[in-house]
Design an enzyme around this catalytic site. Structure first.
Site, PDB file in Angstrom:
ATOM      1  N   LYS A  85      24.429  -0.814  24.549  1.00 40.63           N
ATOM      2  CA  LYS A  85      24.150  -1.285  25.905  1.00 40.63           C
ATOM      3  C   LYS A  85      25.467  -1.670  26.588  1.00 40.63           C
ATOM      4  O   LYS A  85      26.401  -2.132  25.923  1.00 40.63           O
ATOM      5  CB  LYS A  85      23.219  -2.502  25.805  1.00 40.63           C
ATOM      6  CG  LYS A  85      22.602  -2.980  27.117  1.00 40.63           C
ATOM      7  CD  LYS A  85      21.634  -4.118  26.838  1.00 40.63           C
ATOM      8  CE  LYS A  85      21.019  -4.717  28.081  1.00 40.63           C
ATOM      9  NZ  LYS A  85      20.072  -5.811  27.742  1.00 40.63           N
ATOM     10  N   SER A 160      15.655  -5.235  29.999  1.00 39.35           N
ATOM     11  CA  SER A 160      16.840  -4.714  30.642  1.00 39.35           C
ATOM     12  C   SER A 160      17.561  -3.640  29.831  1.00 39.35           C
ATOM     13  O   SER A 160      18.403  -2.930  30.373  1.00 39.35           O
ATOM     14  CB  SER A 160      17.818  -5.865  30.907  1.00 39.35           C
ATOM     15  OG  SER A 160      18.273  -6.418  29.693  1.00 39.35           O
ATOM     16  N   SER A 184      14.282  -8.113  26.308  1.00 39.04           N
ATOM     17  CA  SER A 184      14.964  -6.913  26.791  1.00 39.04           C
ATOM     18  C   SER A 184      15.181  -5.815  25.759  1.00 39.04           C
ATOM     19  O   SER A 184      15.582  -4.713  26.117  1.00 39.04           O
ATOM     20  CB  SER A 184      16.302  -7.298  27.412  1.00 39.04           C
ATOM     21  OG  SER A 184      16.097  -7.940  28.642  1.00 39.04           O
TER      22      SER A 184
END
Lengths: 492, 485
Positions: A85, A160, A184
């Site tokens: 990420k 996310s 997330s």
């Protein structure tokens, strides 16, 4: 091996094939890059893809495999392309956090968990798209544009860590690291039909993870199998001198995991996380199937009452926004990152930089955080939320005194349509209701992919007591092998 | 005017003398090129986390104990949020809710202004003691009209000592600061150099009619770079407030900046609308647990403090109070004195040498005695040489100067400069004999009763030895000759 076959492998299966020289790491990297070239325009899973570096590293990994003496023990993910990420630092590469503020920020060092992944032989193929600074549930709050669901171009992949889930779900990576503050990792894994683990808070060093909410942030894997979760968990965990909140955790025994049986296990379902009025029908149906299957495997399942969980979403948003407002103060246009031009004075520089550099959702959280920390509201908001968080912890302690695991849906719905999550921010916050309790308590939780009644993937969530990853992943493995799960998502 | 009294409380910031910073391993060294000592932690880069330097906690606990504070068993850090370009994280890591020390006191002593000799005593209460990280420095370039930022000071460990509003005059404040400074230097926790900013005192001051128990509105005074400035600023600010209050005016709560050149203060910012720091518990740092064992361990490391030393010098070593006061005013002086007295076995002699010759040397070199490089053994060695008659008093002084200036070893330096006194009678006899032969008149006059000629002959003999004879032995040899016939 066929390219399409390669792309269906789990990370550990690929590592094994590379070890046995059935396939080279370079072939795996090329397959992934080729797939990414095809899908990325529509999918937008990545913020950066390392087209030059990844094959280069793969060739070195391959050379090592060719030249190693018989019987050499290779690190567990040797040659496996993975994604991380874009809020995890990798030295020399951009770390944007999905924000205009850090659009051109080059990482001066590497995050501990990423360093550990690389030491385990993994090759970082790219950095994945995300909701700005981790704030969002759909990956639509990215300065670089939304990521699209790998199975349905009209839907979001969740967030996310939506880019990480989309990358693994589409065959653009064999596994990915996301970060989970309020869900997330688990929620996008559920939406994309993948496995997602939020490890016990502190087991994974936060050094090099760009902070959103320090007391809840934890990096965790999104994968195609429970064994992959365990392998990556074992790799990235460990106490780190660079993070004083990090702790040493026992590794998960993969062999013991395979022998896990739910027989005689007591599994509780908090009724606050499983209710008709809060959840879509298809989710309730999927849960019922999971309950029946676990019961028929010998688990004892009962509904439990955890009234404090009704406040979990409010408590989560108060505490995480308070911490976020402080953690994001450093983006002020003075030293690095975006700086507004044509400013009158210092105050103007701050105001313009932060007004222009942050997106809407981030600004909303900063405002919320400032509100709850203001001297006027500190006692009735922040302190109250802190006390409620203690009660959430106690409620879990009590629940785990009688139960081995807790079960709930991961999300009250399947992946929503594009744009839906942005319409009503409060409704989007409420959709976190199943994932935020584990975040507040710091306990581990896994999202296991199941099929909803409409055929679209969704997730069930298991929670365990602190450091209960062995139990958690054992149950996940059992469900994966013996219950109605989803066909493995390795290719859209 | 005399109907008012001044009420002062202090916030003293002390830079701790640890090798590395409070939350990272960067050196705390003063000076160096701008931004030479920074890393991702102290520069507040994304993803970096603080890691607590245990040495800072040890120093803080030691200081808390020396200030008679209650040590907090579970101390925590909090974030103080505000924007300023010298603050790279956008918050300072400080302690609001559970500071490391609370409720202490310092007993101060200062001369009575009325008679100038008797000492007044007062107990100043310490409200709290907490740890925090320092910010960077802004450097304004007025010619280019730009501001540069040096982040090297970011993360230098600070202790903030907050007193109760117990002071009623600048004499009390200065006495407290001087005593605090000496104590912290004795503890070895800080250099306390006001010029370098390692000791900074902010003065909170209000005035009120005598007899009133509630406090008036206070102002906070910053930028006080010396004790003199502190005293001046208090006098100025008290007079300014008196003037306003006398005309029924109201003192606004504000922060003021002392201008050393103009000897005036100017408003910096209004407190009434600016003190929203949004404090909350620092989530990146676990609570600091301090056990009874830890407290005892630190207590054992506390060296004898100046006030105790002073008493011991007077009562046990029989030094005059004046000497004891001077010798305990600076840690290096006390260290030198104790080592010297130990080596030569004569505390009074050691004190005389330090109070006399050594102070003169320090004075000539513009050194206040706070910090000097003299090896503590040097003076004792010199006094021993003198006591054994191996060097003259003049040579002893020369050796001390050389030891101070060049760090020379007295014994080696005496050798090098050929300062040894001749104490060997066999060496001296031919010299004396020659002097007597060369001065037959003086000798015969002596023998016929002009006894003062002995002094002349002794002088001649000493001159022959170029002043290097041990005077008492030389005199003995001369006496032998004078009496022999």
């Amino acid at each position: 091996m066929e390219r399409e076959t390669i792309l269906h492998l789990s990370a550990l299966e690929l590592a094994k094939a590379i070890r046995k020289q059935e396939i080279t790491s370079e072939q795996a990297v090329e397959a992934v890059l080729e797939k990414t070239d095809k899908t990325e325009t529509d999918l937008h899973a990545y913020v950066s893809v390392f087209r030059e570096d990844a094959p280069e590293i793969a060739r070195k990994r391959d050379a090592f495999v060719r030249e190693m003496p018989e019987g050499t023990e290779l690190p567990p993910l040797w040659g496996v392309p993975v994604a991380i990420k874009d809020n995890l630092l990798l030295q020399g590469k951009k770390t944007t956090c999905g924000s205009k503020m850090l659009e051109n920020y080059i990482s001066p060092y590497t995050a501990t968990c990423v360093e550990k992944l690389e030491k385990a032989g993994a090759i970082v193929i790219g950095k994945t798209n995300m909701d700005e600074f981790g704030m969002g549930v759909s990956t639509e709050n990215s300065f670089f544009g939304p990521t699209i669901h790998p199975l349905d171009p009209t839907r979001v992949p969740g967030g996310s860590s939506g880019g990480s889930a989309a990358a693994v779900g589409s065959g653009s990576a064999f596994a990915a690291l996301g970060t989970d503050t309020g869900g997330s990792v688990r929620q996008p894994a559920a939406y994309c039909g993948l496995f997602g683990l939020r490890p016990t808070y502190g087991t994974v060093s936060r050094h090099g993870l760009v902070a959103f909410s320090s007391s809840m942030d934890v990096a965790g894997p999104i994968t195609r199998s429970s064994l992959d979760l365990a392998a990556i968990y074992n790799i990235v965990t460990g106490a780190d001198d660079k993070d004083m909140t990090s702790v040493c955790a026992p590794s998960v025994d993969l062999l013991a995991m395979k022998q896990y049986s739910p027989k005689g296990k007591r599994i509780g379902i908090p009724k606050q996380l499983f209710s008709e009025e809060k959840m879509d029908q298809e989710i309730l149906k999927a849960m019922k199937i999971a309950i029946e299957e676990l019961e028929s495997s010998g688990a004892r399942i009962d509904l439990i009452d955890m009234p404090i969980l009704d406040y979990a979403v409010a408590v989560y948003y108060i505490l995480s926004s308070a911490e976020a407002s402080s953690n994001l103060s450093r983006y002020d246009g003075i030293r690095y990152g975006y700086r507004a031009s044509d400013v009158k004075d210092l105050a103007d520089l701050y105001t313009k930089t932060r007004s222009e550099g942050f997106g809407l959702e981030v600004k909303r959280r900063i405002l919320l955080g400032n509100y709850v920390l203001s001297s006027e509201h500190f006692e009735d908001c922040y302190r109250k939320a802190e006390k409620a968080r203690d009660q959430v912890r106690s409620a879990f302690d009590e629940a785990f005194s009688e139960h081995d695991l807790l079960l709930s849906p991961t999300s009250p719905m399947v992946a929503p349509k594009l744009g839906e999550s942005l319409k009503d921010p409060l409704a989007a916050y409420v959709s976190d209701l199943c994932t935020v309790p584990a975040s507040l308590a710091g306990i581990p939780a896994v999202s296991i992919p199941v099929q909803s009644s409409t055929g679209f993937p969704c997730g069930i969530q298991l929670m365990a007591r602190k450091f209960g990853e062995q139990e958690l992943l054992g149950a996940s493995y059992f469900h994966e092998k013996h219950c109605t799960s989803l066909e493995r998502r390795g290719d859209a | 005017m005399r109907d008012f009294e001044t009420v002062v409380g202090l916030e003293v910031h002390v830079e701790l003398k640890t090798e590395s910073k409070i939350f990272c391993s960067c050196p705390t060294a003063f000076g160096g090129a701008p931004n030479a000592h920074i890393c991702e932690v102290c520069a507040g880069l994304p993803g970096a986390l603080p890691r607590l330097n245990r040495k800072v906690v040890d120093h803080a606990v030691m200081t808390a104990l020396a200030l008679n504070c209650e040590v907090t068993r579970e101390s925590r850090f909090d974030r103080k949020n505000y924007f300023y370009p010298d603050l790279p994280k956008g918050y300072q890591i400080s302690q609001l809710y559970a500071p490391i020390g609370r409720d202490g006191y310092v007993d101060i002593e200062y001369p009575d202004k009325k008679d100038g000799t008797s000492m007044l005593k007062k107990r100043i209460r310490i409200h709290e003691l907490h740890m925090e990280d320092d910010a960077g420095k802004l450097v304004h370039d007025p010619i280019k009209n730009i501001t540069k930022i040096d982040f090297s000071r970011c993360g230098v460990p600070l202790l903030e000592i907050v007193t109760e509003p117990d002071f009623r005059s600048e004499e009390e404040v200065v006495a407290f600061l001087e005593q605090l400074r000496i104590m912290l230097r004795f503890l070895g926790v800080s250099d306390c150099k006001m010029q370098e900013g390692s000791l900074r005192a902010d003065v909170n001051l209000s005035v009120r009619p005598i007899g009133q128990t509630s406090l008036g509105n206070r102002t906070e005074m910053k930028n006080l770079a010396s004790f003199r400035a502190v005293a001046k600023a208090i006098g100025y600010e008290a007079a300014r407030q008196w003037a306003v209050v006398s005309e029924s005016g109201r003192i606004p709560r504000e922060t003021r900046r002392w201008d050393e050149e103009k000897e005036m203060s100017f408003p910096m910012r209004k407190k009434e609308d600016a003190s929203e720091y949004k404090y909350f518990p620092e989530p990146d740092l676990p609570a600091i647990r301090i056990t009874d064992e830890k407290i005892e361990e630190v207590r054992k490391q506390i060296p004898e403090l100046p006030s105790d030393k002073r008493r011991r010098y007077i009562e046990q070593l029989r030094l005059p109070a004046y000497d004891a006061g001077i010798l305990t005013s600076q840690k290096p002086l006390a260290v030198l004195f104790e080592r010297t007295a130990e080596l030569c076995g004569d505390p009074k002699e050691a004190s005389n040498w330090i109070m006399g010759e050594f102070m003169k040397i320090l004075n000539d070199h513009g050194n206040s005695g706070e910090d000097f490089d003299l090896r503590p053994d040097s003076l004792g060695e010199i006094i021993l040489l003198l006591q054994k008659g191996r060097i003259s008093r003049a040579s002893a002084k020369a050796l001390l100067l050389s030891a101070y200036e060049d760090g020379s070893i007295p014994e080696k330096e005496a050798e090098k400069r050929d300062l040894w006194l001749i104490g060997d009678k066999e060496v001296l006899r031919p010299i004396v004999k020659k002097v007597l032969e060369d001065n037959p008149k003086a000798l015969s006059e002596y023998r016929s009763g002009k006894l003062k000629n002995k002094q002349f002959l002794l002088g001649q003999a000493m001159r022959e030895t170029k002043g290097k004879a041990d005077p008492s032995i030389l005199e003995g040899v001369l006496q032998e000759y004078l009496e022999s016939e």
